[in-house]
Design a protein around this motif. Structure first.
Motif, PDB file in Angstrom:
ATOM      1  N   HIS A  16      -4.255 -11.325  13.585  1.00  0.00           N
ATOM      2  CA  HIS A  16      -5.289 -11.346  14.198  1.00  0.00           C
ATOM      3  C   HIS A  16      -6.869 -10.896  13.255  1.00  0.00           C
ATOM      4  N   GLU A  17      -6.314 -10.095  12.258  1.00  0.00           N
ATOM      5  CA  GLU A  17      -7.801  -9.797  11.461  1.00  0.00           C
ATOM      6  C   GLU A  17      -7.882 -10.461  10.353  1.00  0.00           C
ATOM      7  N   VAL A  18      -7.006 -11.447  10.163  1.00  0.00           N
ATOM      8  CA  VAL A  18      -7.145 -12.175   9.085  1.00  0.00           C
ATOM      9  C   VAL A  18      -8.010 -13.317   9.081  1.00  0.00           C
ATOM     10  N   VAL A  19      -8.448 -13.643  10.392  1.00  0.00           N
ATOM     11  CA  VAL A  19      -9.414 -14.575  10.726  1.00  0.00           C
ATOM     12  C   VAL A  19     -10.618 -14.590  10.090  1.00  0.00           C
ATOM     13  N   SER A  72      -1.248  -4.647  -1.617  1.00  0.00           N
ATOM     14  CA  SER A  72      -0.996  -3.446  -1.067  1.00  0.00           C
ATOM     15  C   SER A  72      -0.494  -3.500   0.117  1.00  0.00           C
ATOM     16  N   HIS A  73      -0.005  -2.278   0.315  1.00  0.00           N
ATOM     17  CA  HIS A  73       0.913  -1.855   1.644  1.00  0.00           C
ATOM     18  C   HIS A  73      -0.173  -1.297   2.582  1.00  0.00           C
ATOM     19  N   VAL A  74      -0.052  -1.791   3.850  1.00  0.00           N
ATOM     20  CA  VAL A  74      -0.889  -1.159   4.712  1.00  0.00           C
ATOM     21  C   VAL A  74      -0.079  -0.664   6.040  1.00  0.00           C
ATOM     22  N   LEU A  75      -0.597   0.398   6.783  1.00  0.00           N
ATOM     23  CA  LEU A  75       0.262   0.422   7.898  1.00  0.00           C
ATOM     24  C   LEU A  75      -0.078   0.016   9.048  1.00  0.00           C
ATOM     25  N   LEU A  76      -0.072  -1.292   9.153  1.00  0.00           N
ATOM     26  CA  LEU A  76      -0.419  -2.251  10.226  1.00  0.00           C
ATOM     27  C   LEU A  76       0.675  -3.041  10.820  1.00  0.00           C
ATOM     28  N   ARG A  77       0.680  -3.328  12.207  1.00  0.00           N
ATOM     29  CA  ARG A  77       1.733  -4.319  12.814  1.00  0.00           C
ATOM     30  C   ARG A  77       1.616  -5.625  12.037  1.00  0.00           C
ATOM     31  N   PHE A  78       2.360  -6.509  11.665  1.00  0.00           N
ATOM     32  CA  PHE A  78       2.025  -8.028  11.179  1.00  0.00           C
ATOM     33  C   PHE A  78       1.440  -8.569  12.355  1.00  0.00           C
ATOM     34  N   ALA A 107      -9.608 -12.772  -2.412  1.00  0.00           N
ATOM     35  CA  ALA A 107      -9.117 -13.878  -1.719  1.00  0.00           C
ATOM     36  C   ALA A 107      -7.570 -13.707  -0.986  1.00  0.00           C
ATOM     37  N   ILE A 108      -7.417 -13.694   0.261  1.00  0.00           N
ATOM     38  CA  ILE A 108      -5.880 -13.411   0.806  1.00  0.00           C
ATOM     39  C   ILE A 108      -5.122 -14.598   0.431  1.00  0.00           C
ATOM     40  N   GLN A 109      -3.784 -14.383  -0.310  1.00  0.00           N
ATOM     41  CA  GLN A 109      -3.045 -15.179  -0.578  1.00  0.00           C
ATOM     42  C   GLN A 109      -1.765 -15.046   0.090  1.00  0.00           C
ATOM     43  N   HIS A 110      -1.239 -14.053   0.772  1.00  0.00           N
ATOM     44  CA  HIS A 110      -0.047 -13.925   1.263  1.00  0.00           C
ATOM     45  C   HIS A 110       0.158 -12.516   2.038  1.00  0.00           C
ATOM     46  N   LEU A 111       0.659 -12.610   3.346  1.00  0.00           N
ATOM     47  CA  LEU A 111       1.072 -11.642   4.208  1.00  0.00           C
ATOM     48  C   LEU A 111       2.505 -11.276   4.202  1.00  0.00           C
ATOM     49  N   ALA A 112       2.904 -10.096   4.438  1.00  0.00           N
ATOM     50  CA  ALA A 112       4.422 -10.045   4.480  1.00  0.00           C
ATOM     51  C   ALA A 112       4.572  -8.988   5.421  1.00  0.00           C
ATOM     52  N   THR A 126       2.532  -3.809   6.979  1.00  0.00           N
ATOM     53  CA  THR A 126       2.312  -5.189   6.341  1.00  0.00           C
ATOM     54  C   THR A 126       1.781  -5.110   4.956  1.00  0.00           C
ATOM     55  N   ARG A 127       2.569  -5.948   4.024  1.00  0.00           N
ATOM     56  CA  ARG A 127       2.170  -5.981   2.703  1.00  0.00           C
ATOM     57  C   ARG A 127       1.030  -7.302   2.608  1.00  0.00           C
TER      58      ARG A 127
END
Length: 88
Positions: free
Chosen positions: A56-59, A45-51, A25-30, A36-37
């Motif tokens: 858009h992908e969290v929907v 986890s750390h992902v090379l992706l613009r915030f 379950a996604i709890q937090h994006l930073a 983006t963490r």
């Protein structure tokens, strides 16, 4: 039974970018620099992706987007009003 009750829940596409052991379950994006963490119920986890792309992908994950200017975050809180406005 209604057609909606037969539908399987849709997982956010963002989870596909995480290692299998970090998916939950996604709890937090930073935002961190140009990446983006993502914090889930299984860890962070750390992902090379613009915030903005991560948002858009969290929907269809419910939640809210909050931003705080760095100067405000470093100032001590000294008073809060009953209307919810924070006064420093």
């Amino acid at each position: 039974m209604s057609p909606q009750s037969l539908q399987t829940p849709v997982s956010p596409a963002l989870l596909n970018r995480l290692p299998l052991d970090m998916r939950g379950a996604i709890q937090h994006l930073a935002a961190e620099d140009h990446s983006t963490r993502i914090t889930t119920s299984q860890g962070s986890s750390h992902v090379l992706l613009r915030f903005s792309d991560a948002l858009h992908e969290v929907v269809p994950t419910p939640g809210c987007k909050c931003t705080v200017p760095i100067g405000s975050a470093l100032m001590p809180l000294t008073k809060a009003s009953a209307e919810g406005t924070v006064l420093a």
